[in-house]
Design an enzyme around this catalytic site. Structure first.
Site, PDB file in Angstrom:
ATOM      1  N   GLY A  67       0.862  -1.194   0.000  1.00 49.82           N
ATOM      2  CA  GLY A  67       0.000   0.000   0.000  1.00 49.82           C
ATOM      3  C   GLY A  67       0.891   1.234   0.000  1.00 49.82           C
ATOM      4  O   GLY A  67       2.029   1.189  -0.476  1.00 49.82           O
ATOM      5  N   ARG A  68       0.363   2.319   0.574  1.00 51.85           N
ATOM      6  CA  ARG A  68       1.125   3.582   0.540  1.00 51.85           C
ATOM      7  C   ARG A  68       2.514   3.427   1.144  1.00 51.85           C
ATOM      8  O   ARG A  68       3.529   3.797   0.547  1.00 51.85           O
ATOM      9  CB  ARG A  68       0.367   4.671   1.307  1.00 51.85           C
ATOM     10  N   ILE A  69       2.576   2.869   2.367  1.00 49.68           N
ATOM     11  CA  ILE A  69       3.874   2.785   3.058  1.00 49.68           C
ATOM     12  C   ILE A  69       4.741   1.695   2.420  1.00 49.68           C
ATOM     13  O   ILE A  69       5.939   1.891   2.192  1.00 49.68           O
ATOM     14  CB  ILE A  69       3.664   2.543   4.570  1.00 49.68           C
ATOM     15  N   ARG A  93       1.823  -3.596  12.699  1.00 56.22           N
ATOM     16  CA  ARG A  93       1.229  -3.775  14.027  1.00 56.22           C
ATOM     17  C   ARG A  93       1.827  -5.047  14.635  1.00 56.22           C
ATOM     18  O   ARG A  93       2.021  -6.045  13.927  1.00 56.22           O
ATOM     19  CB  ARG A  93      -0.288  -3.914  13.936  1.00 56.22           C
ATOM     20  N   GLU A 132       2.042  -3.593  23.567  1.00 52.02           N
ATOM     21  CA  GLU A 132       2.823  -2.358  23.639  1.00 52.02           C
ATOM     22  C   GLU A 132       2.397  -1.611  24.891  1.00 52.02           C
ATOM     23  O   GLU A 132       1.191  -1.456  25.106  1.00 52.02           O
ATOM     24  CB  GLU A 132       2.562  -1.485  22.415  1.00 52.02           C
ATOM     25  N   HIS A 136       7.667   1.897  18.795  1.00 53.00           N
ATOM     26  CA  HIS A 136       6.593   2.389  17.912  1.00 53.00           C
ATOM     27  C   HIS A 136       6.834   3.858  17.524  1.00 53.00           C
ATOM     28  O   HIS A 136       6.042   4.742  17.876  1.00 53.00           O
ATOM     29  CB  HIS A 136       5.217   2.220  18.570  1.00 53.00           C
TER      30      HIS A 136
HETATM   31  C1  GLV Z   1       0.956   4.330  13.601  1.00 53.97           C
HETATM   32  O1  GLV Z   1       1.226   3.207  13.873  1.00 53.97           O
HETATM   33  C2  GLV Z   1      -0.223   4.717  12.900  1.00 53.97           C
HETATM   34  O2  GLV Z   1      -1.079   3.861  12.628  1.00 53.97           O
HETATM   35  O3  GLV Z   1      -0.345   5.905  12.599  1.00 53.97           O
END
Ligand code: GLV
Length: 305
Positions: free
Chosen positions: A154-156, A222, A251, A270
């Site tokens: 996707g985007r990332i 995640r 977390e 994170h």
């Molecule tokens: C970070 O983990 C986000 O979902 O922005």
């Protein structure tokens, strides 16, 4: 002016803009509000600006009868029960795009750090173990020419792929091939799928067993995407080369968590989107979403319905 609940102090200019138009109540604690406090915070709220550490589920929504807009300061929305919000007609906003590059940078930083064993090398210097130039010590894995498997382009994921191309890597992705095949071919595997019931423990013992014994796993998505017990076992057994995690389950990961005893592991807290500019842009987008929702206007970035 509507009543707005904000679940953490956010020291960003956008919050002043929110205060100009709405009546904002802030949870002042340094940590997320406990369940009872969160319920109390939303009791009279019409708008909610929350963080990924806040669990916004059905019972919480029931405790907020006047709520009509939710804005999550994150691109991921797995902390919000989107179906329950949709059933109540509540729009939920998220903050995509503005954090893509920062998160992709962090994924690549983790990839490089894991490949080149930067943490043990740095620790060795501080421990006085750097006595000479070493021909065969602190050796890592070559990045140029290696294959990067993007799980979730996707985007990332695509932004990580662009960085990898600049490093002369071959990039494969889970849209173009089966996950099993990707895991078998990749020297580096980077996770970018959202957390859903289908992706929980996507990387389990079976998936790890398909990876090359020299391969590195990078997770900036995640924590629950990975079965951490299986990951710890694979690292201890040396059936994968290393892992670098920005996200864990739970977390925070307690300092005495058994996963932290695994070798060839990097864990950071994170911080994918944690640059000054990105967090300011996320706050601005979250405020835009909330103001639009309270005005009854379409959210610039809506995650549900
Ligand atoms: C970070 O983990 C986000 O979902 O922005």
């Amino acid at each position: 002016m509507a009543r707005v609940a904000l679940t953490r102090i956010l020291p960003f200019p956008a919050i002043d803009r929110l205060r100009e138009v709405h009546d904002v109540t802030v949870w002042e604690g340094p940590e997320p509000p406990p369940e009872d406090a969160l319920r109390e915070l939303v009791r009279d709220a019409e708008g909610l600006l929350c963080l990924l550490t806040d669990r916004i589920d059905g019972p919480l929504l029931e405790a907020a009868p006047r709520l009509r807009a939710i804005s999550n300061l994150a691109v991921g929305t797995d902390n919000v029960d989107l179906e329950a919000a949709t059933a109540r007609g509540i729009p939920v906003g998220s903050t995509p795009d503005v954090l893509t590059d920062a998160t992709a940078d962090l994924a690549f930083a983790l990839l490089l750090a894991s490949a080149r064993r930067l943490l043990p090398a740095s620790r060795a210097v501080r421990a006085g173990e750097w006595v000479t130039w070493e021909p065969a010590r602190w050796l890592g894995d070559e990045v140029t020419g290696a294959t990067l498997g993007i799980v979730g382009p996707g985007r990332i994921g695509r932004a990580v792929a662009r960085r990898a191309e600049g490093f002369g890597m071959r990039v494969i992705d889970s849209k173009a091939m089966e996950l099993d095949e990707l895991l078998e071919q990749a020297d580096f595997v980077s996770l970018h799928v959202p957390l859903t019931d289908d992706t929980r423990h996507l990387i389990d013992a079976g998936a790890l067993a398909r990876m090359k014994p020299t391969a590195h796993l990078v997770n900036t998505g995640r924590g629950p995407l990975v079965d951490q017990d299986a990951l710890a076992a694979a690292l201890h057994a040396g059936t994968i080369g290393g892992a670098a995690l920005d996200v864990t389950d739970p977390e925070p990961l307690p300092a005495d968590h058994p996963l932290l005893e695994a070798p060839n592991l990097i864990v950071v807290p994170h911080v994918g989107s944690a640059t000054h500019a990105t967090r300011e842009r996320m706050a601005a987008m979250a405020v835009d979403n909330l103001i639009a929702g309270l005005d009854g206007a379409p959210l610039p970035h809506r995650a549900n319905g």
